[in-house]
Design a protein around this motif. Structure first.
Motif, PDB file in Angstrom:
ATOM      1  N   LEU A 226       0.832  -1.198   0.000  1.00  0.00           N
ATOM      2  CA  LEU A 226       0.000   0.000   0.000  1.00  0.00           C
ATOM      3  C   LEU A 226       0.870   1.252   0.000  1.00  0.00           C
ATOM      4  N   PRO A 227       0.323   2.387  -0.444  1.00  0.00           N
ATOM      5  CA  PRO A 227       1.102   3.639  -0.456  1.00  0.00           C
ATOM      6  C   PRO A 227       1.664   3.966   0.920  1.00  0.00           C
ATOM      7  N   ALA A 228       2.911   4.439   0.916  1.00  0.00           N
ATOM      8  CA  ALA A 228       3.573   4.758   2.178  1.00  0.00           C
ATOM      9  C   ALA A 228       2.813   5.820   2.959  1.00  0.00           C
ATOM     10  N   SER A 229       2.084   6.676   2.264  1.00  0.00           N
ATOM     11  CA  SER A 229       1.354   7.750   2.936  1.00  0.00           C
ATOM     12  C   SER A 229       0.322   7.210   3.921  1.00  0.00           C
ATOM     13  N   LEU A 230      -0.199   6.005   3.666  1.00  0.00           N
ATOM     14  CA  LEU A 230      -1.175   5.422   4.585  1.00  0.00           C
ATOM     15  C   LEU A 230      -0.535   5.037   5.915  1.00  0.00           C
ATOM     16  N   TYR A 231       0.759   4.738   5.880  1.00  0.00           N
ATOM     17  CA  TYR A 231       1.461   4.335   7.101  1.00  0.00           C
ATOM     18  C   TYR A 231       2.097   5.511   7.831  1.00  0.00           C
ATOM     19  N   THR A 232       2.216   6.645   7.151  1.00  0.00           N
ATOM     20  CA  THR A 232       2.921   7.786   7.735  1.00  0.00           C
ATOM     21  C   THR A 232       2.017   8.987   7.932  1.00  0.00           C
ATOM     22  N   ALA A 233       0.709   8.816   7.768  1.00  0.00           N
ATOM     23  CA  ALA A 233      -0.211   9.946   7.932  1.00  0.00           C
ATOM     24  C   ALA A 233      -0.034  10.559   9.316  1.00  0.00           C
ATOM     25  N   SER A 234       0.234  11.842   9.346  1.00  0.00           N
ATOM     26  CA  SER A 234       0.528  12.503  10.616  1.00  0.00           C
ATOM     27  C   SER A 234      -0.720  12.735  11.451  1.00  0.00           C
ATOM     28  N   SER A 235      -1.881  12.856  10.779  1.00  0.00           N
ATOM     29  CA  SER A 235      -3.090  13.201  11.502  1.00  0.00           C
ATOM     30  C   SER A 235      -3.667  12.021  12.277  1.00  0.00           C
ATOM     31  N   ARG A 236      -3.450  10.821  11.789  1.00  0.00           N
ATOM     32  CA  ARG A 236      -3.995   9.647  12.460  1.00  0.00           C
ATOM     33  C   ARG A 236      -3.285   8.408  11.931  1.00  0.00           C
ATOM     34  N   ARG A 237      -3.254   7.384  12.749  1.00  0.00           N
ATOM     35  CA  ARG A 237      -2.652   6.132  12.309  1.00  0.00           C
ATOM     36  C   ARG A 237      -3.668   5.395  11.455  1.00  0.00           C
ATOM     37  N   ALA A 238      -3.467   5.385  10.154  1.00  0.00           N
ATOM     38  CA  ALA A 238      -4.483   4.900   9.243  1.00  0.00           C
ATOM     39  C   ALA A 238      -4.271   3.453   8.826  1.00  0.00           C
ATOM     40  N   ALA A 239      -3.034   2.962   8.913  1.00  0.00           N
ATOM     41  CA  ALA A 239      -2.753   1.624   8.400  1.00  0.00           C
ATOM     42  C   ALA A 239      -1.841   0.860   9.349  1.00  0.00           C
ATOM     43  N   LEU A 240      -2.022  -0.439   9.347  1.00  0.00           N
ATOM     44  CA  LEU A 240      -1.243  -1.361  10.182  1.00  0.00           C
ATOM     45  C   LEU A 240      -0.821  -2.526   9.298  1.00  0.00           C
ATOM     46  N   PHE A 241       0.391  -3.016   9.503  1.00  0.00           N
ATOM     47  CA  PHE A 241       0.926  -4.082   8.653  1.00  0.00           C
ATOM     48  C   PHE A 241       1.168  -5.335   9.472  1.00  0.00           C
ATOM     49  N   LEU A 242       0.544  -6.449   9.038  1.00  0.00           N
ATOM     50  CA  LEU A 242       0.815  -7.763   9.609  1.00  0.00           C
ATOM     51  C   LEU A 242       1.639  -8.538   8.588  1.00  0.00           C
ATOM     52  N   GLN A 243       2.919  -8.667   8.846  1.00  0.00           N
ATOM     53  CA  GLN A 243       3.827  -9.275   7.881  1.00  0.00           C
ATOM     54  C   GLN A 243       3.889 -10.785   8.053  1.00  0.00           C
ATOM     55  N   GLY A 244       3.914 -11.487   6.915  1.00  0.00           N
ATOM     56  CA  GLY A 244       4.088 -12.928   6.953  1.00  0.00           C
ATOM     57  C   GLY A 244       3.099 -13.641   6.058  1.00  0.00           C
ATOM     58  N   ASP A 245       3.173 -14.949   6.093  1.00  0.00           N
ATOM     59  CA  ASP A 245       2.260 -15.789   5.321  1.00  0.00           C
ATOM     60  C   ASP A 245       0.876 -15.709   5.952  1.00  0.00           C
ATOM     61  N   VAL A 246      -0.130 -15.364   5.143  1.00  0.00           N
ATOM     62  CA  VAL A 246      -1.477 -15.182   5.703  1.00  0.00           C
ATOM     63  C   VAL A 246      -2.055 -16.478   6.246  1.00  0.00           C
ATOM     64  N   VAL A 247      -1.560 -17.620   5.811  1.00  0.00           N
ATOM     65  CA  VAL A 247      -2.004 -18.893   6.380  1.00  0.00           C
ATOM     66  C   VAL A 247      -1.631 -18.978   7.856  1.00  0.00           C
ATOM     67  N   ARG A 248      -0.608 -18.228   8.246  1.00  0.00           N
ATOM     68  CA  ARG A 248      -0.201 -18.182   9.662  1.00  0.00           C
ATOM     69  C   ARG A 248      -0.793 -16.962  10.371  1.00  0.00           C
ATOM     70  N   THR A 249      -0.708 -15.781   9.739  1.00  0.00           N
ATOM     71  CA  THR A 249      -1.078 -14.556  10.445  1.00  0.00           C
ATOM     72  C   THR A 249      -2.587 -14.405  10.648  1.00  0.00           C
ATOM     73  N   LEU A 250      -3.402 -14.839   9.690  1.00  0.00           N
ATOM     74  CA  LEU A 250      -4.849 -14.666   9.845  1.00  0.00           C
ATOM     75  C   LEU A 250      -5.425 -15.552  10.954  1.00  0.00           C
ATOM     76  N   PRO A 251      -5.045 -16.838  11.062  1.00  0.00           N
ATOM     77  CA  PRO A 251      -5.511 -17.611  12.224  1.00  0.00           C
ATOM     78  C   PRO A 251      -5.049 -17.003  13.549  1.00  0.00           C
ATOM     79  N   GLN A 252      -3.824 -16.446  13.588  1.00  0.00           N
ATOM     80  CA  GLN A 252      -3.354 -15.792  14.802  1.00  0.00           C
ATOM     81  C   GLN A 252      -4.221 -14.578  15.126  1.00  0.00           C
ATOM     82  N   LEU A 253      -4.611 -13.835  14.102  1.00  0.00           N
ATOM     83  CA  LEU A 253      -5.467 -12.668  14.320  1.00  0.00           C
ATOM     84  C   LEU A 253      -6.832 -13.090  14.844  1.00  0.00           C
ATOM     85  N   ALA A 254      -7.421 -14.116  14.243  1.00  0.00           N
ATOM     86  CA  ALA A 254      -8.727 -14.594  14.706  1.00  0.00           C
ATOM     87  C   ALA A 254      -8.649 -15.067  16.153  1.00  0.00           C
TER      88      ALA A 254
END
Length: 260
Positions: A226-254
Motif C-alpha cells: 500500500l502507499p507509504a502515505s497510509l502508514y505515515t499519515a501525521s493526523s492519524r494512524r491509518a494503516a497497520l501491517f501484519l507481515q508474513g504468510d497469511v495462512v499463519r497470520t490470519l488464524p493468529q489474528l482470529a
C-alpha cells in the motif's frame, strides 16, 4: 505514591484485534496470495499462468469471440488448476471472523470459490467464478464439471448452441458487482487487505476510498504494497501491517480477537 504509566506498545496482532473490535463495518479485500496455501499459484508469479499463456493472446474477450478453440486451451489449464482445491487456514480464519461478527463481507479478486467453501457467507466476486460456464449470447449459466476441462471439445450452450466460456472476467470485460461493492465500501470503516498488492483497478481504488472516508486499513502480506502515505499519515494512524504468510497470520489474528 504515583503509579507508573504502562508504556508497553501493543503488538501488531493485539492492535489489529483492537481495531477489529472497535470497527462497525469491516470488509476484506483478498487476492491470489490467500489461495497460494491451497496449491493455487499466483498467475503473475514465476511459473504462473500468465508466464505460460500471454493474456493478450489467450485471455481477452476479443480472442474468445474470434477463436474460442484457442481460448479454451487456456481455460482447460485454468480449470484443472482450480478443480479440487480446498480452503486453507487463512480462508477459515476469515469465516471465523465473520462468525464473531468482526467481518461483514469479502471482496475477492479470486475465482476459486474457496471463501464460500470455508464458510464465508457474504462474498463479492469481482472477477466472476469458475463454478459455472457462461453463454454470452443468451445469458445461460451451466454448472461446470471436470469433464469440461478434460475434453478437446468446446462446450456449447444447451439452449442456443453458442460456445460457452468460464464465468470469469476476461480482459476487455467489465468486472462484476461493482455497484454493490461501492455501496458496501461506502459504509466501511476498516478494510483488511489480504494477499494482494492492490495494484489492479478497480480493486486498487478501494483502500484509498476507505482511507479518504476516515477508515483504517490492516494489510496482511509478505511485504508492504500500500502507499507509504497510509502508514505515515501525521493526523492519524491509518494503516497497520501484519507481515508474513497469511495462512499463519490470519488464524493468529482470529485467535487474538477471540481472546480480547
Amino acid at each position: 505514591m504515583p503509579t507508573k504509566q504502562n508504556n508497553i506498545t501493543p503488538s501488531p496482532l493485539d492492535q489489529a484485534a483492537a481495531w477489529l473490535h472497535a470497527a462497525q463495518n469491516v470488509a476484506a479485500l483478498t487476492g491470489a496470495g490467500i489461495s497460494v496455501g491451497s496449491g493455487i499459484p499466483d498467475f503473475r508469479s514465476s511459473g504462473g499462468l500468465w508466464t505460460v499463456f500471454s493474456p493478450e493472446e489467450y485471455a481477452t474477450i476479443e480472442v474468445f469471440h474470434r477463436d474460442p478453440k484457442k481460448a479454451w486451451e487456456l481455460y482447460r489449464v485454468l480449470g484443472r488448476t482450480l478443480t479440487g482445491k480446498q480452503p486453507n487456514a487463512a480462508h477459515r480464519a476469515l469465516a471465523d471472523l465473520e462468525n464473531l461478527d468482526l467481518l461483514h463481507g469479502i471482496i475477492t479478486q479470486n475465482i476459486d470459490n474457496l471463501h464460500q467453501q470455508a464458510g464465508s457467507r457474504r462474498v463479492f466476486e469481482i472477477h466472476g467464478d469458475h463454478q459455472h460456464l457462461q453463454c454470452l449470447q443468451c445469458g445461460n449459466l451451466v454448472p461446470v464439471t471436470p469433464e469440461h476441462y478434460h475434453t478437446a471439445e468446446i462446450p456449447l450452450c444447451p439452449l442456443c448452441t453458442f460456445p460457452l466460456k468460464p464465468n470469469v472476467v476476461l480482459f476487455g470485460e467489465d468486472v462484476r458487482e461493482l455497484d454493490a461493492i461501492h455501496t458496501f465500501i461506502a459504509a466501511c470503516d476498516l478494510l483488511l487487505v489480504i494477499g494482494t498488492s492492490a495494484q489492479v483497478y478497480p480493486a486498487a481504488a478501494l483502500p484509498s476510498m476507505v482511507y479518504q472516508q476516515g477508515g483504517r486499513i490492516i494489510e496482511c502480506n509478505h511485504e508492504r504494497s500500500l502507499p507509504a502515505s497510509l502508514y505515515t499519515a501525521s493526523s492519524r494512524r491509518a494503516a497497520l501491517f501484519l507481515q508474513g504468510d497469511v495462512v499463519r497470520t490470519l488464524p493468529q489474528l482470529a485467535q487474538t480477537c477471540r481472546q480480547q
